[in-house]
Design a protein around this motif. Structure first.
Motif, PDB file in Angstrom:
ATOM      1  N   ALA A  17       0.829  -1.205   0.000  1.00  0.00           N
ATOM      2  CA  ALA A  17       0.000   0.000   0.000  1.00  0.00           C
ATOM      3  C   ALA A  17       0.865   1.257   0.000  1.00  0.00           C
ATOM      4  O   ALA A  17       0.581   2.217  -0.728  1.00  0.00           O
ATOM      5  N   LEU A  18       1.905   1.265   0.803  1.00  0.00           N
ATOM      6  CA  LEU A  18       2.806   2.420   0.844  1.00  0.00           C
ATOM      7  C   LEU A  18       3.527   2.600  -0.488  1.00  0.00           C
ATOM      8  O   LEU A  18       3.701   3.729  -0.956  1.00  0.00           O
ATOM      9  N   ASP A  19       3.926   1.504  -1.086  1.00  0.00           N
ATOM     10  CA  ASP A  19       4.593   1.568  -2.385  1.00  0.00           C
ATOM     11  C   ASP A  19       3.654   2.149  -3.445  1.00  0.00           C
ATOM     12  O   ASP A  19       4.050   3.009  -4.237  1.00  0.00           O
ATOM     13  N   GLU A  20       2.415   1.703  -3.446  1.00  0.00           N
ATOM     14  CA  GLU A  20       1.443   2.227  -4.403  1.00  0.00           C
ATOM     15  C   GLU A  20       1.157   3.708  -4.135  1.00  0.00           C
ATOM     16  O   GLU A  20       1.069   4.514  -5.067  1.00  0.00           O
ATOM     17  N   ALA A  21       1.011   4.080  -2.872  1.00  0.00           N
ATOM     18  CA  ALA A  21       0.782   5.486  -2.520  1.00  0.00           C
ATOM     19  C   ALA A  21       1.949   6.347  -2.985  1.00  0.00           C
ATOM     20  O   ALA A  21       1.745   7.438  -3.539  1.00  0.00           O
ATOM     21  N   ASN A  22       3.154   5.859  -2.780  1.00  0.00           N
ATOM     22  CA  ASN A  22       4.342   6.595  -3.205  1.00  0.00           C
ATOM     23  C   ASN A  22       4.333   6.812  -4.722  1.00  0.00           C
ATOM     24  O   ASN A  22       4.625   7.900  -5.211  1.00  0.00           O
ATOM     25  N   TYR A  23       3.976   5.782  -5.445  1.00  0.00           N
ATOM     26  CA  TYR A  23       3.902   5.872  -6.914  1.00  0.00           C
ATOM     27  C   TYR A  23       2.890   6.930  -7.343  1.00  0.00           C
ATOM     28  O   TYR A  23       3.171   7.790  -8.180  1.00  0.00           O
ATOM     29  N   HIS A  24       1.700   6.870  -6.771  1.00  0.00           N
ATOM     30  CA  HIS A  24       0.640   7.804  -7.166  1.00  0.00           C
ATOM     31  C   HIS A  24       0.929   9.235  -6.702  1.00  0.00           C
ATOM     32  O   HIS A  24       0.552  10.192  -7.388  1.00  0.00           O
ATOM     33  N   LEU A  25       1.586   9.384  -5.575  1.00  0.00           N
ATOM     34  CA  LEU A  25       2.006  10.723  -5.145  1.00  0.00           C
ATOM     35  C   LEU A  25       3.035  11.295  -6.119  1.00  0.00           C
ATOM     36  O   LEU A  25       3.041  12.503  -6.379  1.00  0.00           O
ATOM     37  N   GLY A  26       3.888  10.443  -6.642  1.00  0.00           N
ATOM     38  CA  GLY A  26       4.842  10.889  -7.657  1.00  0.00           C
ATOM     39  C   GLY A  26       4.132  11.386  -8.902  1.00  0.00           C
ATOM     40  O   GLY A  26       4.484  12.430  -9.458  1.00  0.00           O
TER      41      GLY A  26
END
Length: 81
Positions: A17-26
């Motif tokens: 979830a954190l990895d996906e959030a990081n991607y979308h925040l980018g």
């Protein structure tokens, strides 16, 4: 043993979830910065849109802060594995 496996599963979900959030925040940061560019160019000719430009810059800064926070949490969760 079952509790350990459950903990591992929860930690994996957290990392994912954190990895996906990081991607979308980018992505969000990239898109907001793209919105800033035309207004910066326009500011050479008029300051009528400066308020919108400042708001977009504030949004970009907040997104960057959130991304840094998520990255820190992702690193911490990844180390716990």
């Amino acid at each position: 043993m079952a509790l350990d496996e459950t903990t591992r599963q929860v930690n994996k979900r957290a990392v994912d979830a954190l990895d996906e959030a990081n991607y979308h925040l980018g992505d969000a940061n990239f898109n907001v910065l793209r919105a800033v560019q035309p207004l910066e160019g326009l500011s050479k000719y008029t300051n009528a849109h400066d308020a919108a430009l400042e708001e977009l810059r504030a949004v970009a800064a907040r997104i960057d802060e959130a991304r840094q926070d998520v990255a820190r949490r992702l690193m911490a969760e990844s180390e716990d594995r």
